[in-house]
Design an enzyme around this catalytic site. Structure first.
Site, PDB file in Angstrom:
ATOM      1  N   HIS A  78       0.853  -1.185   0.000  1.00  0.00           N
ATOM      2  CA  HIS A  78       0.000   0.000   0.000  1.00  0.00           C
ATOM      3  C   HIS A  78       0.898   1.247   0.000  1.00  0.00           C
ATOM      4  O   HIS A  78       1.955   1.246   0.625  1.00  0.00           O
ATOM      5  CB  HIS A  78      -0.905  -0.014   1.234  1.00  0.00           C
ATOM      6  CG  HIS A  78      -1.968   1.024   1.163  1.00  0.00           C
ATOM      7  ND1 HIS A  78      -1.722   2.344   1.441  1.00  0.00           N
ATOM      8  CD2 HIS A  78      -3.265   0.946   0.783  1.00  0.00           C
ATOM      9  CE1 HIS A  78      -2.827   3.037   1.250  1.00  0.00           C
ATOM     10  NE2 HIS A  78      -3.792   2.212   0.852  1.00  0.00           N
ATOM     11  N   GLU A 131      -3.773   1.821  -7.354  1.00  0.00           N
ATOM     12  CA  GLU A 131      -4.122   2.877  -6.403  1.00  0.00           C
ATOM     13  C   GLU A 131      -3.261   4.107  -6.663  1.00  0.00           C
ATOM     14  O   GLU A 131      -2.166   4.235  -6.099  1.00  0.00           O
ATOM     15  CB  GLU A 131      -3.887   2.378  -4.973  1.00  0.00           C
ATOM     16  CG  GLU A 131      -4.783   1.245  -4.561  1.00  0.00           C
ATOM     17  CD  GLU A 131      -5.246   1.399  -3.116  1.00  0.00           C
ATOM     18  OE1 GLU A 131      -6.434   1.233  -2.873  1.00  0.00           O
ATOM     19  OE2 GLU A 131      -4.414   1.715  -2.257  1.00  0.00           O
TER      20      GLU A 131
HETATM   21  P1  PGA Z   1      -9.460   5.880   0.353  1.00  0.00           P
HETATM   22  O1  PGA Z   1      -8.272   4.827   0.548  1.00  0.00           O
HETATM   23  O2  PGA Z   1     -10.645   5.105  -0.181  1.00  0.00           O
HETATM   24  O3  PGA Z   1      -9.716   6.445   1.714  1.00  0.00           O
HETATM   25  O4  PGA Z   1      -8.985   6.892  -0.629  1.00  0.00           O
HETATM   26  C1  PGA Z   1      -8.087   3.776  -0.362  1.00  0.00           C
HETATM   27  C2  PGA Z   1      -6.893   2.969   0.051  1.00  0.00           C
HETATM   28  O5  PGA Z   1      -5.957   3.550   0.593  1.00  0.00           O
HETATM   29  O6  PGA Z   1      -6.854   1.731  -0.111  1.00  0.00           O
END
Ligand code: PGA
Length: 268
Positions: free
Chosen positions: A95, A182
């Site tokens: 992440h 992401e």
């Molecule tokens: P968010 O986070 O939906 O709060 O933007 C997504 C993630 O970090 O997996």
């Protein structure tokens, strides 16, 4: 046929008591869904409590990180067998928050954050090697920062992250792999990536897996989108042909919102 995956990353939120309450509500509302796969990823200390609540339902448990050794003198770390023992089937890896790639870096804090959370391709490669033999399904996150996007490096960054983490693997070892695109600039910022653009990147990721590995693997691997997913934008994202699910942060802490997101799942 790839089953749509809706994962809630609760990050560093909710005590075990609060996690139990949220998991109970979710179990009542969406616990028996089989048309989508729902994965809850609470903090480590809440994993046993959430496992108890969701036992006997269709929901799955995931962790937010793991260390690559099975046991030993690694103070503060959690191993793959420990996650399996408390009922985890999934684990988030790489992440952007554990890679130290925060969305809007505070110039006064960036160095410290990078020092404390310095996940990289080499550590991720070890973690993938460690979790797969235990049957844990990794959700490997990749994504570019705003600066990298503005410099036209999005694809190069994602390919580098994928290649580094997957170095030395054969296709037949990777059928449990899930990849989450992401974009760092969209995480926790409220700035969602447009559905068509998210789909384009997810398609590139799938094509890269095809190039590096096999047609069969690329057709099988699920590619998720994550970054400011909410009930209001989930429908558009989940009806894109190459987005197989979503990794939800902030909105997964709200039962109503998370339930609504789960009902946006399209067919693929
Ligand atoms: P968010 O986070 O939906 O709060 O933007 C997504 C993630 O970090 O997996």
């Amino acid at each position: 046929m790839r089953t749509c995956l809706i994962a809630g990353n609760w990050k560093m939120n909710l005590t075990p008591t609060e996690s139990t309450a949220l998991a109970r509500t979710l179990r009542q509302r969406i616990g028996m869904r089989t048309d989508v796969e729902i994965v809850l990823c609470p903090p480590f200390v809440s994993l046993p409590a959430v496992a108890d609540v969701i036992r006997g339902s269709e929901m799955k448990l995931g962790a937010q990180n793991v260390f690559w050794q099975d046991s030993g003198a690694y103070t503060g770390q959690i191993s793959p067998p420990m996650l399996v023992a408390v009922g985890c089937e999934y684990v988030i890896l790489g992440h952007s928050e554990t890679r130290g790639r925060f969305g809007t870096p505070d110039p006064n804090l960036t160095d410290d954050l990078l020092r404390y959370f310095s996940e990289n391709e080499a550590t991720l490669n070890r973690k993938l090697r460690a979790v797969l033999p235990h049957g844990l399904k990794p959700i490997l996150c990749v994504g570019e920062t705003l600066e990298e996007r503005q410099q036209g490096q999005t694809e190069a960054v994602i390919y580098r992250q994928l290649d580094g983490a997957l170095e030395g693997f054969d296709a037949d070892e990777l059928f449990d792999l899930v990849i989450a695109y992401e974009p760092v600039w969209a995480i926790g910022t409220g700035q969602v990536c447009e559905a068509e653009e998210a789909d384009r990147i997810c398609r590139l990721i799938r094509a890269h897996i095809r190039e590096r590995f096999t047609d069969e693997l690329s057709a099988f691997v699920r590619v998720l989108y994550g970054g400011s997913v909410k009930a209001s934008n989930a429908h558009a994202l989940l009806h894109q042909p190459d987005i197989d699910g979503v990794l939800v942060g902030g909105a997964s802490l709200n039962a109503e919102e998370f339930e609504q997101i789960s009902y946006c799942a399209g067919s693929r």
